[in-house]
Design an enzyme around this catalytic site. Sequence first.
Site, PDB file in Angstrom:
ATOM      1  N   CYS A  66       4.226  19.431 -46.399  1.00 31.19           N
ATOM      2  CA  CYS A  66       2.497  18.480 -45.981  1.00 31.19           C
ATOM      3  C   CYS A  66       1.234  19.701 -46.746  1.00 31.19           C
ATOM      4  CB  CYS A  66       2.615  18.389 -44.681  1.00 31.19           C
ATOM      5  SG  CYS A  66       0.662  18.754 -43.836  1.00 31.19           S
ATOM      6  N   CYS A  69      -1.367  21.279 -44.017  1.00 30.20           N
ATOM      7  CA  CYS A  69      -0.409  22.282 -43.659  1.00 30.20           C
ATOM      8  C   CYS A  69      -0.691  23.344 -44.617  1.00 30.20           C
ATOM      9  CB  CYS A  69       0.726  22.002 -43.199  1.00 30.20           C
ATOM     10  SG  CYS A  69       1.056  20.423 -42.975  1.00 30.20           S
ATOM     11  N   CYS A 416       8.870   4.741 -47.737  1.00 29.39           N
ATOM     12  CA  CYS A 416       9.813   5.629 -47.370  1.00 29.39           C
ATOM     13  C   CYS A 416      10.915   5.800 -48.064  1.00 29.39           C
ATOM     14  CB  CYS A 416      10.961   4.451 -45.731  1.00 29.39           C
ATOM     15  SG  CYS A 416      11.889   4.792 -45.646  1.00 29.39           S
ATOM     16  N   CYS A 419      14.346   3.889 -47.947  1.00 31.92           N
ATOM     17  CA  CYS A 419      15.009   3.000 -48.247  1.00 31.92           C
ATOM     18  C   CYS A 419      14.664   2.819 -49.731  1.00 31.92           C
ATOM     19  CB  CYS A 419      13.346   2.278 -47.884  1.00 31.92           C
ATOM     20  SG  CYS A 419      12.812   2.549 -45.986  1.00 31.92           S
TER      21      CYS A 419
END
Length: 532
Positions: A66, A69, A416, A419
């Site tokens: 992230c 982060c 996603c 997916c």
Amino acid sequence: MGKKALFLLGLLALSAVWVNGSENFEEDGEAAESLVSDVLTLDVGNFTETIEKYDFIVVEFYAPWCGHCKRLAPEYEKAATILKNNDPPIILAKVDLDDEYNKPLASEFNIAGFPTLKIIKNKGQLIQDYSGPRESDGIVSHLQKLSGPPSVELKSAEEAEKFLADNEKNLVVIGVFDKLEGEEYESFFKVADALRSDYEFAHTASSSIVPEDGVPVTAPSVRVIKNFEEKITVSSDLSTAALSKFIEETSLPSVTEMSKKPEHRPALMKFFESTKTKLFLFMAKSTEEDAESKDLLTKFTAVAKANKDSGLIALFAESDESDNALQFFGLEKADAPAVVIQEDKGKKYILKNVVSSKVAPWVAAYLKGELKEHIKSEPIPETNDEPVKVIVSSTLQTEVLDAKKNVLLEFYAPWCGHCKKLAPVLDEVAVSFEKDDDVVIAKFDATANDVSSDLFDVQGFPTIYLYTAGGAAIPYDGDRSKEDITKFINDNRTKPEVEEKKGSTIGDATSPAETLEEAVDAVDMTIVKDEL
Ligand SMILES: *[C@@H]1O[C@H](CO)[C@@H](O)[C@H](O)[C@H]1NC(C)=O
Ligand SMILES: *[C@@H]1O[C@H](CO)[C@@H](O)[C@H](O)[C@H]1NC(C)=O
């Protein structure tokens, strides 16, 4: 639960982007490790024993990929080095929630985005959100303030004046007492401790030193002083529950303003966390001479004020700076000014290109139950001749529910990763069934379309269902391989003439989430399961 969970997922993502600068889904690269650290590394195995050792510990829940982060890491590290020598020491810690092993902590702490920081006090007894600054100096001063006494005592008129002047931009709460002891005084301190990160608390035993500013000072009482609407509100019901309710409610403006300024953050957090029905106005930046937009904002504010008691809370956002929000509601910039009502359960109502005179009657019609729910749908595709068919919200009924075919339907999100991996597999499955008139393989972009049926419980991506010719919605949890999916279709498909419903296989998909907590859990699961 599907609709609500998705709504919350979206709204949490939205508030995360808007309010926290945290991110839910992006992946961008590898983590940088530092060698020596004053930040404690915790995992699910030593989490509890560690927090029980400290009176004041801050835990950052993060993922190595992230970006926010990574930006926080060096600041957090610097702050940890300073704060471990604070008196009393303040401990900073972190937990990697990308690690499968630590995932129980994600649901325990309702983590919906990264990074999320929690303040854990009194050896784990009190847990609060950290919504303060993200650079080292700010982190240090914010945490020092939070670890000190929850309320400062005002002893003279000069001190009171200075306290008010220093906190001109903050929400101030002053407790006025006859004496600094007793039940009411204690309940004030309890509330101050719980709410201190959003407010500046002070107390005094000399009512005469508190400036009246038009509102008489009585003891015992608590006054909330803010820089909008009625500047001072007073309550003399000082039981813990009544007091926190009073403080929280009186400090929410009739219309919260969308803004990235730090002083707006507490109000925005409260707005997005609230379970009340939300009323939004999206409008382009208005110019001084633009009488209509001024009038629109005035009328919108009046409607918001008038309907506070019917449980509506309102937010105003500039449409030019609200791309995510507009997209979330399926709106274009050209639809602004637009008014949107969003219920906690996920239903929404939209009025595009609104003029000021229409706001009040439209909200009144909503409250009378006269408005039609807005279902977000992509346009019906002009061609749909790929092996995997495209279903949108407005074709879900005709092409799936009423089709009397066995439709394998994938609910996906464009971002996603799982997916994307599944797409070529579904293609192959679809090609293999191409000559079979009773089987359809289809996909549904659940970020661009509302799942307008409670039969499908879409809590994560991808979610796959077989909707049989007989009318049963059977969730697929197997391997995402061509063989297993094909076997699942063949084992579960029914003949078109079989009308009986296999409702039992739906499981709990039709029971809606009753509480926010439940839905938030669902959201957390979603993220933990698929994308964290
Ligand atoms: C908790 O356990 C992890 C993994 O064993 C370890 O790396 C970490 O240093 C421990 N933290 C504390 C505070 O003991
Ligand atoms: C549906 O398919 C799965 C996987 O092939 C199978 O285990 C299950 O028994 C099937 N269900 C029914 C009701 O036939």
